[in-house]
Design an enzyme around this catalytic site. Structure first.
Site, PDB file in Angstrom:
ATOM      1  N   GLU A 179      44.218  30.913  49.763  1.00 31.61           N
ATOM      2  CA  GLU A 179      43.087  30.234  49.119  1.00 31.61           C
ATOM      3  C   GLU A 179      43.332  28.728  49.056  1.00 31.61           C
ATOM      4  OE1 GLU A 179      42.605  32.332  45.366  1.00 31.61           O
ATOM      5  OE2 GLU A 179      41.241  33.746  46.292  1.00 31.61           O
ATOM      6  N   GLU A 258      40.134  40.120  49.614  1.00 28.81           N
ATOM      7  CA  GLU A 258      40.457  40.482  48.226  1.00 28.81           C
ATOM      8  C   GLU A 258      39.173  40.969  47.572  1.00 28.81           C
ATOM      9  OE1 GLU A 258      42.373  37.466  45.873  1.00 28.81           O
ATOM     10  OE2 GLU A 258      44.133  37.374  47.166  1.00 28.81           O
TER      11      GLU A 258
END
Ligand SMILES: *[C@@H]1O[C@H](CO)[C@@H](O)[C@H](O)[C@H]1NC(C)=O
Ligand SMILES: *[C@@H]1O[C@H](CO)[C@@H](O)[C@H](O)[C@H]1NC(C)=O
Ligand SMILES: *[C@@H]1O[C@H](CO)[C@@H](O)[C@H](O)[C@H]1NC(C)=O
Ligand SMILES: *[C@@H]1O[C@H](CO)[C@@H](O)[C@H](O)[C@H]1NC(C)=O
Ligand SMILES: *[C@@H]1O[C@H](CO)[C@@H](O)[C@H](O)[C@H]1NC(C)=O
Ligand SMILES: *[C@@H]1O[C@H](CO)[C@@H](O)[C@H](O)[C@H]1NC(C)=O
Ligand SMILES: *[C@@H]1O[C@H](CO)[C@@H](O)[C@H](O)[C@H]1NC(C)=O
Ligand SMILES: *[C@@H]1O[C@H](CO)[C@@H](O)[C@H](O)[C@H]1NC(C)=O
Ligand SMILES: *[C@@H]1O[C@H](CO)[C@@H](O)[C@H](O)[C@H]1NC(C)=O
Ligand SMILES: *[C@@H]1O[C@H](CO)[C@@H](O)[C@H](O)[C@H]1NC(C)=O
Ligand SMILES: *[C@@H]1O[C@H](CO)[C@@H](O)[C@H](O)[C@H]1NC(C)=O
Ligand SMILES: *[C@@H]1O[C@H](CO)[C@@H](O)[C@H](O)[C@H]1NC(C)=O
Length: 636
Positions: A179, A258
């Site tokens: 991320e 995710e």
């Protein structure tokens, strides 16, 4: 190719002739190809560092029976390189064995190498010692940072390469960073990582990134020539999320790396749950969009030891010892309703011939007779066994070269202070017990934003401050050091200097050694009523009841105790803090117990107060119980 192969056959065995497996991205058709055939995965996250090694196979097996065809794990740098240039790939850190076990269970592996992983782990998986380099800029192209990163990757990636799919292993994809678009925009850094991964892993393996599903995240998170994937939870509009992805990567498979089964949890906060129905609904939408999906977490596990992170900087909150995450396989490895709902759904999309009739949904647990804890010594009794450093100003954990645990800062007052006087520790990270002449004076807490304490002290008084590192940040504030950052003053004008700093890492080895010394008859300490609220160690030897199937999993319940850590047969089970909640019990895995008489040793380092304080005749018990409570009452 075929002709060449046939020719080769003349000289070598047939095996060499069949090309190895291939796993590639078919950008044009928005899909993966496995051995040339369209392929999609439904994967689940499990972190080897959060699951006791003896249970790796059990959990992986249950994941396969749940219908998954892949697993996803992070690699935690801090566990593998605890000090610079010293590597650990044994036992609980045997990553290669974990990956091989996954392959035995017929699961593909998606590896998230980092080096930064977040993951609600101390410092987002970075080793603390990076912060010993002044002004290091983590997650950038700063050479101070890239040098240790490259050295680490040159150790790790050669172990990974033989496990890649094209080399006969189960690893189909390798993630770069984590991320990154939520944090920075140093594209020199991310392309450096890409090039390093390529150099060490070859040109075939699929490299990918994961970012939040927003243009802002993808703009800097995306790396040229690397597959872009996104992450989001249930209730998200899948069509819109997909559109966002395709705005940044016109073609390629749609991947949610995710898909959240639950969420992380903090002490003194409600336990977060994600309901089964909305979870299944959005999962179904993802599968209908031909997405490949990784469920985060599929089995969360436990933050054993001191590895739980904190978060929030100026609104600092430490995370629970449990990483149950409301996941389909719960912390103790039992199957939940979410597990069966996912299994049922996946069957419609990944028809498979798995025989799941014998999957055991809940394992048996044991409860033990109450264990009586014996007082061993206070923190002050133990000082001679700790390494001490002298410093004019307070040192941080990192400056004192200590990863985790506690530091005791001691100094003498050399002037006549007002009565009362205010002690100020504005740079406290994270929680401190203050003692004047070894008597309890109060507790300061970064979470509560209590940095000042009114104390009664005089010229010549000894001031002791025991600081607990409650976990470095995993997100955003991960560059923060721990301990006392800056100076300590009295009445904001007297600067306190000339500190004696005791390192109290309570790492397995040091802990056991100290305990052995303390158990010698000649060093016996007695509990005194003046020990009221002095952090102390308690100890018990105990025997498991003679039941054939023991030891089994169980949960440590510490009602009547305050806050501390529990160490079972050398395994730090993590922090207990039932008065803070919502986690009331901590997981004690069966394999950490011994069967022989008197062979189990439990230590508790209690910071706040034990049941002893009110009644010295109290048997000072802890309990091992069958029921785990992670969503109990919480302080607020
Ligand atoms: C096939 O895999 C073996 C290891 O199993 C490896 O040595 C070899 O280089 C691979 N061949 C190709 C063409 O990648
Ligand atoms: C990236 O590298 C280029 C070329 O070396 C350099 O000009 C630029 O300043 C670097 N950017 C950053 C953010 O370091
Ligand atoms: C999702 O977003 C699309 C495009 O904005 C819209 O047409 C659709 O109705 C939305 N779906 C739901 C369930 O809200
Ligand atoms: C999913 O893949 C199938 C088979 O390739 C195709 O027919 C279908 O249109 C795809 N669906 C979506 C939403 O892309
Ligand atoms: C779990 O196991 C019990 C006992 O074997 C069984 O009765 C129950 O139906 C199982 N639950 C599910 C959801 O399969
Ligand atoms: C405080 O003073 C005592 C008595 O002089 C001395 O023994 C001790 O070392 C001093 N402590 C510190 C931290 O300087
Ligand atoms: C504090 O105590 C020291 C040592 O006894 C003494 O030398 C000093 O004068 C005292 N200071 C004050 C302000 O009383
Ligand atoms: C502590 O105070 C001293 C003296 O004023 C100063 O030199 C030092 O920089 C301060 N330390 C920190 C970390 O602020
Ligand atoms: C701190 O230690 C130094 C060196 O030992 C000494 O000169 C100084 O007086 C001490 N300061 C205080 C406030 O005790
Ligand atoms: C605990 O048990 C061990 C092994 O029996 C023994 O050596 C030790 O003295 C015991 N310790 C205490 C504090 O009872
Ligand atoms: C503890 O037990 C002793 C001996 O039985 C007894 O004399 C004493 O009063 C008890 N103390 C308390 C606080 O109950
Ligand atoms: C623990 O202490 C209680 C109360 O003193 C006592 O009744 C019990 O027998 C003790 N348990 C063990 C295992 O020694």
């Amino acid at each position: 190719m075929l002709t060449k192969c046939l020719l080769l056959l003349v000289f070598v065995t047939a095996v060499a002739c069949f090309p190895n497996g291939t796993f590639t991205v078919d950008y044009k058709n928005n899909q993966f190809l496995k051995n040339g055939q369209p392929f999609r995965y439904v994967s689940g996250s499990i972190h080897y560092f959060r699951v006791p090694q003896p249970y790796w196979q059990d959990r992986l097996h249950k994941m396969r029976l749940g219908g998954l065809n892949a697993i996803q794990t992070y690699v935690e740098w801090s566990s593998h390189e605890p000090s610079p240039g010293h590597y650990d790939f044994e036992g609980q850190n045997n990553l290669v064995e974990f990956i091989n076990l996954a392959q035995k269970e017929d699961l593909l592996v998606i590896l998230r190498v980092g080096p930064y992983i977040c993951a609600e782990r101390d410092m987002g998986g970075f080793p603390y010692w990076l912060l010993r380099t002044p002004n290091i800029k983590l997650r950038t192209s700063d050479p101070n940072y890239l040098t240790p990163v490259d050295r680490w990757l040159e150790i790790l990636l050669p172990k990974i390469r033989p496990l890649l799919y094209e080399n006969g292993g189960p690893i189909i994809m390798v993630q770069i960073e984590n991320e990154y678009g939520s944090y920075g925009c140093d594209l020199n850094y991310t392309s450096h990582l890409r090039d390093k991964f390529r150099e060490m892993l070859g040109h075939q393996v699929v490299l990918f990134t994961t970012d939040g599903n927003g243009d802002g995240y993808l703009r800097c998170g995306r790396i040229p020539d690397v597959l872009t994937t996104i992450d989001f939870g249930s209730g998200t509009n899948v069509t819109e999320a997909k559109a966002i992805l395709y705005r940044h990567q016109e073609f390629g498979p749609f991947v949610n790396s995710e898909y959240y089964s639950g969420w992380l949890d903090y002490w003194q906060s409600p336990f977060v749950q994600v309901a089964v129905n909305p979870f299944i609904q959005t999962l179904q939408q993802l599968l209908d969009h031909n997405a490949s999906v990784n469920i985060y977490m599929y089995h969360g596990g436990t933050n054993f030891d001191f590895k739980a992170s904190g978060n929030g900087g100026n609104n600092y909150q430490p995370t629970l010892t449990s990483y149950d995450y409301d996941a389909p396989i719960n912390e103790a490895g039992d199957l939940t309703d979410k597990y069966y709902a996912i299994q049922k759904l996946i069957k419609q999309y990944l028809p498979d011939t798995i025989d799941d009739r014998n999957v055991k949904n809940v394992s048996s647990k044991m409860s033990l007779p109450p264990v009586n804890m014996t007082f061993l010594a206070t923190i002050f009794d133990m000082l001679p066994w700790f390494v001490k450093i002298h410093s004019k100003y307070p040192l941080t954990f990192e400056q004192a070269n200590q990863a985790y645990g506690f530091i005791l800062y001691q100094t003498n007052i050399t002037f006549q202070p007002t009565n009362p006087a205010v002690l100020a520790i504005p740079g406290l990270r994270d929680r401190a017990h203050v003692f004047v002449d070894r008597r309890f004076a109060g507790i300061l807490s970064r979470t509560q934003k209590y940095f000042d304490l009114s104390i009664l002290t005089h010229n010549g008084s000894e001031l002791s401050i025991l600081v607990e590192n409650q976990g470095r940040c995993s997100f955003s504030c991960f560059s923060e050091q721990r301990g006392i950052i800056g100076n300590v003053t009295i009445n904001k004008k007297h600067l306190l200097v000339n500190w004696t700093i005791y390192r109290i890492p309570f790492q397995e080895h040091s802990f056991t050694e100290i305990i052995t010394q303390l158990s010698q008859p000649k060093t016996k300490f007695r509990f005194a009523s003046s020990h009221y609220r002095i952090p102390s160690i308690y100890y018990a030897n105990f025997t498991l009841p003679n039941v054939p199937e023991y030891p089994l999993d169980t949960f440590l319940r510490t009602d009547g105790w305050g806050k501390g850590i529990a160490v079972l047969n050398g395994h730090n089970l993590g922090r207990y803090w039932p008065v803070a909640g919502p986690q009331i019990t901590i997981y004690a895995p069966g394999p950490y117990f011994n069967e022989a008489p008197d062979s189990n040793q439990l230590f508790v380092f209690e910071l706040d107060e034990s049941p002893y304080w009110n009644d010295p005749n109290n048997s000072c018990q802890v309990q091992f119980v069958k029921q785990h409570i992670v969503n109990g009452a919480y302080a607020h």
